[in-house]
Design a protein around this motif. Sequence first.
Motif, PDB file in Angstrom:
ATOM      1  N   ARG A  43     103.263  13.668  64.464  1.00  0.00           N
ATOM      2  CA  ARG A  43     103.505  14.782  65.387  1.00  0.00           C
ATOM      3  C   ARG A  43     102.417  14.889  66.440  1.00  0.00           C
ATOM      4  NH1 ARG A  43     105.088  17.269  60.457  1.00  0.00           N
ATOM      5  NH2 ARG A  43     103.040  18.248  60.218  1.00  0.00           N
ATOM      6  N   GLN A  44     101.189  14.604  66.044  1.00  0.00           N
ATOM      7  CA  GLN A  44     100.061  14.719  66.976  1.00  0.00           C
ATOM      8  C   GLN A  44      99.766  13.413  67.712  1.00  0.00           C
ATOM      9  OE1 GLN A  44      99.047  17.669  67.672  1.00  0.00           O
ATOM     10  NE2 GLN A  44     100.329  18.521  66.014  1.00  0.00           N
ATOM     11  N   GLN A  45     100.646  12.441  67.510  1.00  0.00           N
ATOM     12  CA  GLN A  45     100.625  11.186  68.260  1.00  0.00           C
ATOM     13  C   GLN A  45      99.294  10.435  68.145  1.00  0.00           C
ATOM     14  OE1 GLN A  45     101.927  12.160  72.265  1.00  0.00           O
ATOM     15  NE2 GLN A  45     103.954  12.771  71.565  1.00  0.00           N
ATOM     16  N   VAL A  46      98.803  10.333  66.930  1.00  0.00           N
ATOM     17  CA  VAL A  46      97.654   9.462  66.673  1.00  0.00           C
ATOM     18  C   VAL A  46      98.177   8.027  66.727  1.00  0.00           C
ATOM     19  CG1 VAL A  46      95.816   8.847  65.061  1.00  0.00           C
ATOM     20  CG2 VAL A  46      96.614  11.230  65.209  1.00  0.00           C
ATOM     21  N   PRO A  47      97.640   7.183  67.598  1.00  0.00           N
ATOM     22  CA  PRO A  47      98.253   5.869  67.863  1.00  0.00           C
ATOM     23  C   PRO A  47      97.942   4.802  66.820  1.00  0.00           C
ATOM     24  CG  PRO A  47      96.303   6.144  69.210  1.00  0.00           C
ATOM     25  CD  PRO A  47      96.480   7.433  68.462  1.00  0.00           C
ATOM     26  N   VAL A  48      98.456   5.012  65.602  1.00  0.00           N
ATOM     27  CA  VAL A  48      98.270   4.024  64.536  1.00  0.00           C
ATOM     28  C   VAL A  48      99.606   3.828  63.822  1.00  0.00           C
ATOM     29  CG1 VAL A  48      95.831   4.567  64.193  1.00  0.00           C
ATOM     30  CG2 VAL A  48      97.560   5.766  62.839  1.00  0.00           C
ATOM     31  N   ALA A  49      99.752   2.683  63.166  1.00  0.00           N
ATOM     32  CA  ALA A  49     100.955   2.399  62.383  1.00  0.00           C
ATOM     33  C   ALA A  49     100.832   3.052  61.001  1.00  0.00           C
ATOM     34  CB  ALA A  49     101.139   0.890  62.241  1.00  0.00           C
ATOM     35  N   GLU A  50     101.974   3.247  60.360  1.00  0.00           N
ATOM     36  CA  GLU A  50     101.937   3.923  59.059  1.00  0.00           C
ATOM     37  C   GLU A  50     101.129   3.134  58.033  1.00  0.00           C
ATOM     38  OE1 GLU A  50     104.763   6.026  55.667  1.00  0.00           O
ATOM     39  OE2 GLU A  50     105.707   4.964  57.339  1.00  0.00           O
ATOM     40  N   GLN A  51     101.264   1.811  58.020  1.00  0.00           N
ATOM     41  CA  GLN A  51     100.498   1.043  57.034  1.00  0.00           C
ATOM     42  C   GLN A  51      98.999   1.168  57.272  1.00  0.00           C
ATOM     43  OE1 GLN A  51     101.704  -0.482  54.181  1.00  0.00           O
ATOM     44  NE2 GLN A  51      99.513  -0.406  53.772  1.00  0.00           N
ATOM     45  N   GLN A  52      98.602   1.227  58.540  1.00  0.00           N
ATOM     46  CA  GLN A  52      97.184   1.430  58.849  1.00  0.00           C
ATOM     47  C   GLN A  52      96.718   2.788  58.324  1.00  0.00           C
ATOM     48  OE1 GLN A  52      97.669   0.824  63.101  1.00  0.00           O
ATOM     49  NE2 GLN A  52      96.603  -1.149  63.010  1.00  0.00           N
ATOM     50  N   PHE A  53      97.551   3.809  58.512  1.00  0.00           N
ATOM     51  CA  PHE A  53      97.211   5.127  57.982  1.00  0.00           C
ATOM     52  C   PHE A  53      97.128   5.092  56.463  1.00  0.00           C
ATOM     53  CE2 PHE A  53      98.873   8.744  55.686  1.00  0.00           C
ATOM     54  CZ  PHE A  53      97.857   9.666  55.919  1.00  0.00           C
ATOM     55  N   ARG A  54      98.100   4.434  55.826  1.00  0.00           N
ATOM     56  CA  ARG A  54      98.128   4.405  54.359  1.00  0.00           C
ATOM     57  C   ARG A  54      96.847   3.780  53.810  1.00  0.00           C
ATOM     58  NH1 ARG A  54     103.593   5.211  52.345  1.00  0.00           N
ATOM     59  NH2 ARG A  54     103.090   4.128  50.414  1.00  0.00           N
ATOM     60  N   ASP A  55      96.379   2.711  54.450  1.00  0.00           N
ATOM     61  CA  ASP A  55      95.125   2.082  54.031  1.00  0.00           C
ATOM     62  C   ASP A  55      93.955   3.057  54.184  1.00  0.00           C
ATOM     63  OD1 ASP A  55      96.561  -0.228  53.541  1.00  0.00           O
ATOM     64  OD2 ASP A  55      95.984  -1.201  55.429  1.00  0.00           O
ATOM     65  N   ALA A  56      93.952   3.802  55.290  1.00  0.00           N
ATOM     66  CA  ALA A  56      92.882   4.758  55.530  1.00  0.00           C
ATOM     67  C   ALA A  56      92.941   5.922  54.543  1.00  0.00           C
ATOM     68  CB  ALA A  56      92.965   5.287  56.964  1.00  0.00           C
ATOM     69  N   TYR A  57      94.157   6.346  54.196  1.00  0.00           N
ATOM     70  CA  TYR A  57      94.328   7.431  53.232  1.00  0.00           C
ATOM     71  C   TYR A  57      93.775   7.018  51.871  1.00  0.00           C
ATOM     72  CZ  TYR A  57      96.551  10.737  50.057  1.00  0.00           C
ATOM     73  OH  TYR A  57      96.768  11.676  49.075  1.00  0.00           O
ATOM     74  N   VAL A  58      94.128   5.827  51.418  1.00  0.00           N
ATOM     75  CA  VAL A  58      93.644   5.333  50.128  1.00  0.00           C
ATOM     76  C   VAL A  58      92.119   5.219  50.149  1.00  0.00           C
ATOM     77  CG1 VAL A  58      93.627   3.345  48.564  1.00  0.00           C
ATOM     78  CG2 VAL A  58      95.786   4.156  49.547  1.00  0.00           C
ATOM     79  N   TYR A  59      91.583   4.713  51.259  1.00  0.00           N
ATOM     80  CA  TYR A  59      90.128   4.619  51.389  1.00  0.00           C
ATOM     81  C   TYR A  59      89.482   6.001  51.261  1.00  0.00           C
ATOM     82  CZ  TYR A  59      85.644   4.680  53.801  1.00  0.00           C
ATOM     83  OH  TYR A  59      84.330   4.905  54.122  1.00  0.00           O
ATOM     84  N   GLY A  60      90.048   6.979  51.954  1.00  0.00           N
ATOM     85  CA  GLY A  60      89.480   8.323  51.915  1.00  0.00           C
ATOM     86  C   GLY A  60      89.512   8.921  50.520  1.00  0.00           C
ATOM     87  N   GLU A  61      90.636   8.760  49.823  1.00  0.00           N
ATOM     88  CA  GLU A  61      90.755   9.327  48.477  1.00  0.00           C
ATOM     89  C   GLU A  61      89.784   8.652  47.511  1.00  0.00           C
ATOM     90  OE1 GLU A  61      92.708  12.093  47.510  1.00  0.00           O
ATOM     91  OE2 GLU A  61      92.521  12.132  49.688  1.00  0.00           O
ATOM     92  N   ARG A  62      89.646   7.352  47.626  1.00  0.00           N
ATOM     93  CA  ARG A  62      88.717   6.643  46.740  1.00  0.00           C
ATOM     94  C   ARG A  62      87.272   7.029  47.035  1.00  0.00           C
ATOM     95  NH1 ARG A  62      91.594   0.612  46.718  1.00  0.00           N
ATOM     96  NH2 ARG A  62      93.301   1.188  45.303  1.00  0.00           N
ATOM     97  N   THR A  63      86.964   7.205  48.297  1.00  0.00           N
ATOM     98  CA  THR A  63      85.614   7.612  48.676  1.00  0.00           C
ATOM     99  C   THR A  63      85.277   8.985  48.113  1.00  0.00           C
ATOM    100  OG1 THR A  63      85.702   6.313  50.719  1.00  0.00           O
ATOM    101  CG2 THR A  63      84.071   8.077  50.624  1.00  0.00           C
TER     102      THR A  63
END
Length: 258
Positions: A43-63
């Motif tokens: 919705r906020q038009q962050v210019p990334v693909a979903e898989q890129q976000f998913r990798d970042a989400y997993v990284y954040g949760e593990r951190t």
Amino acid sequence: MNNRQELQASALAGLKGIIFDYGGTLDTCGQHWGKKLWHAYERQQVPVAEQQFRDAYVYGERTLGRNPIIKPDYTFYRTLSTKIRLEMEHLCTNGAWDASEEDFKQKHQAVLDDVYAEVKATTAHSFEVLCKLSERFPMVLVSNFYGNIECVLREFGLDRFFPSIVESAVVGIRKPDSRIFELGVAAMKGTDSASKLVPQDVLVVGDSFYKDILPAQKAGCHTAWFKGEGWTEETYDETIPDMVITDLSQLLCLLGEN
């Protein structure tokens, strides 16, 4: 109430207490937190693909799971801000998003405000349902969280419903270990504040089939699966839980309400 709900309510007529999960259950209407955040990125038009976000989400949760970044006095707003910042920093450092400092700041605030507004609306609805359920049932919260769940509950006015909380970061047991639900049952008092309940007296409500429903059932509890948008397309045997709900208000059938 439809026929299926009537049968479910009848089967659960002897309940004496309810255990609730928090994240994904009381704050997102059964939607996985990864999906909640991804849709805000869209919705906020962050210019990334979903898989890129998913990798970042997993990284954040593990951190956050490995490091005591979230402090006991962190509100949900501050916790969410920290989570989103970790994700966005990962996107930038791994080349998925070439954001200027100003772009980063603007998108971070936009996603934060977007998600927080939705969570406030959802928890307000949860508050109304919990008000009614608390008139009949003692309730306990069992959650995988960062050590600040009490602060988060106060933020949304939900602390009044949970005199006992079993939080993974505090007790050292994480779902899907069924022992965390055994602790939840042990923490629950009967309506006379003296009698102890047994697992067969208790309903566990959660959004994760793997982390809530299966281990709660193993612990001997009844279960209500809050079915929402999952992290994957995996399907589950919906005959396993005692109830399948898509809105928290459907639990009011336990009180004989439509």
